[in-house]
Design a protein around this motif. Structure first.
Motif, PDB file in Angstrom:
ATOM      1  N   ASN A  96       0.815  -1.225   0.000  1.00  0.00           N
ATOM      2  CA  ASN A  96       0.000   0.000   0.000  1.00  0.00           C
ATOM      3  C   ASN A  96       0.844   1.269   0.000  1.00  0.00           C
ATOM      4  N   GLY A  97       2.106   1.140  -0.406  1.00  0.00           N
ATOM      5  CA  GLY A  97       2.957   2.302  -0.556  1.00  0.00           C
ATOM      6  C   GLY A  97       3.022   2.731  -2.010  1.00  0.00           C
ATOM      7  N   LEU A  98       3.700   3.845  -2.260  1.00  0.00           N
ATOM      8  CA  LEU A  98       3.902   4.298  -3.629  1.00  0.00           C
ATOM      9  C   LEU A  98       4.766   3.302  -4.390  1.00  0.00           C
ATOM     10  N   THR A  99       4.595   3.255  -5.698  1.00  0.00           N
ATOM     11  CA  THR A  99       5.443   2.415  -6.532  1.00  0.00           C
ATOM     12  C   THR A  99       6.275   3.312  -7.452  1.00  0.00           C
ATOM     13  N   TRP A 100       7.473   2.831  -7.782  1.00  0.00           N
ATOM     14  CA  TRP A 100       8.433   3.615  -8.562  1.00  0.00           C
ATOM     15  C   TRP A 100       8.967   2.774  -9.710  1.00  0.00           C
ATOM     16  N   GLY A 101       9.262   3.428 -10.828  1.00  0.00           N
ATOM     17  CA  GLY A 101       9.823   2.743 -11.983  1.00  0.00           C
ATOM     18  C   GLY A 101      10.947   3.547 -12.594  1.00  0.00           C
ATOM     19  N   GLU A 102      11.381   3.128 -13.777  1.00  0.00           N
ATOM     20  CA  GLU A 102      12.454   3.824 -14.482  1.00  0.00           C
ATOM     21  C   GLU A 102      11.899   5.014 -15.263  1.00  0.00           C
ATOM     22  N   LEU A 103      12.760   6.019 -15.490  1.00  0.00           N
ATOM     23  CA  LEU A 103      12.316   7.214 -16.194  1.00  0.00           C
ATOM     24  C   LEU A 103      12.006   6.942 -17.661  1.00  0.00           C
ATOM     25  N   GLY A 104      12.841   6.177 -18.323  1.00  0.00           N
ATOM     26  CA  GLY A 104      12.628   5.922 -19.734  1.00  0.00           C
ATOM     27  C   GLY A 104      12.703   7.210 -20.544  1.00  0.00           C
ATOM     28  N   GLU A 105      11.794   7.337 -21.509  1.00  0.00           N
ATOM     29  CA  GLU A 105      11.806   8.488 -22.417  1.00  0.00           C
ATOM     30  C   GLU A 105      10.651   9.453 -22.147  1.00  0.00           C
ATOM     31  N   VAL A 106      10.244   9.586 -20.910  1.00  0.00           N
ATOM     32  CA  VAL A 106       9.160  10.497 -20.570  1.00  0.00           C
ATOM     33  C   VAL A 106       9.555  11.924 -20.954  1.00  0.00           C
ATOM     34  N   ALA A 107       8.675  12.598 -21.680  1.00  0.00           N
ATOM     35  CA  ALA A 107       9.013  13.927 -22.217  1.00  0.00           C
ATOM     36  C   ALA A 107       9.126  14.980 -21.122  1.00  0.00           C
TER      37      ALA A 107
END
Length: 290
Positions: A48-59
């Motif tokens: 029930n915590g926040l989830t995090w991922g990789e940045l990738g190519e987010v503009a």
């Protein structure tokens, strides 16, 4: 007094915001993480915590700060959300589950990316704007105007008279849900003047001896709640029915019973504000103050 949406503990690293090379290094770091969101709602993990991922190519991303050595970012969604908080039930359901620190991180991120999504064009000339300073500014591509994330101050107040407390039920509140009165601080107005004006406008009561208690950021969309306490000169109410459904005076015993978690809802004199709201903490402060 521990308040929701506060004390995320991140290093905001303001110097990095103004350094494009430093920001590029942070974004390229193998430790960099992107906050997972569906629109403006958090994506919760198994705990029930926040989830995090990789940045990738987010503009478009905003730099939230450093969690130790890990740079944290959030992506700007396609659209913002102008709806008031009471219309955003999915987000509220998620917020009730988040740990305190995650709630504070999410609150700041939500306010920031929502502002960006709704300010892609210059308010001065109408031309497109570009993200700047790691997401803490937008610059106009035409007239060079600079725009900064907005925070709207709101006075929220407990009003007392002869040991009783004045609370109100907003037009969109559930039945029996009472809370502190509140209203936006207007241009050219101090917090004390805003408290007195709002109470007079909403319920017709004159207030004096206004004092500050605590503040809380509120990310729906981006407000700073300024918690106050004031003394009423009288008890007669004249309710502004365009803003308030009901208002009434409650004794200290009634407030204590309403705030007692061991009392069933049907036996409470009124339903108190949710735990994430500063109004709930103001009521606890008032009871503990004696």
């Amino acid at each position: 007094m521990s308040l929701a949406f506060c004390e995320h503990g991140l290093n905001r690293d303001d110097h990095a915001r103004a350094n494009p090379e430093r920001l590029a290094d942070l974004r390229a770091s193998p430790l960099a993480r992107l906050l997972a969101m569906e629109g403006l709602s958090p994506v919760l993990g198994a705990d029930n915590g926040l989830t995090w991922g990789e940045l990738g190519e987010v503009a478009e991303v905003v730099f939230l700060g450093l969690d130790g050595d890990a740079p944290l970012f959030a992506a700007v969604p396609e659209a913002g959300d102008t709806r008031p908080a009471y219309q955003q039930r999915p987000a509220w359901d998620a917020l009730s589950l988040l740990p305190a620190r995650d709630l504070a991180i999410y609150g700041g991120a939500r306010s920031l990316v929502d502002w960006h999504a709704r300010h892609r064009f210059c308010a001065n000339c109408g031309a497109p704007t570009q993200i700047a300073k790691g997401g803490w500014q937008r610059n106009c591509t035409s007239c060079s105007a600079q725009h900064f994330p907005r925070t709207d101050p709101v006075a929220i107040m407990l009003v007392e008279h002869d040991g009783d407390l004045l609370l109100g039920r907003g037009l969109n509140f559930p039945e029996r849900r009472y809370s502190a009165l509140a209203g936006f601080v207007e241009p050219g107005e101090g917090v004390e003047q805003a408290v007195a004006r709002e109470v007079l406008e909403e319920v017709g009561v004159s207030v004096t001896q206004v004092s500050y208690v605590a503040s809380q950021p509120w990310p729906f969309p981006s407000q700073l709640m300024l918690g106050c306490h004031g003394m009423a000169r009288g008890r007669e109410l004249t309710i502004d029915e365009t803003e308030i459904a009901e208002a009434r005076w409650f004794t200290r015993a009634e407030v204590a019973t309403a705030m007692d978690r061991g009392v069933p809802d049907e036996d409470r004199p009124f339903l108190p504000p949710p735990p994430t709201a500063i109004a709930r903490h103001l009521l606890n402060w008032w009871l503990e103050r004696g």
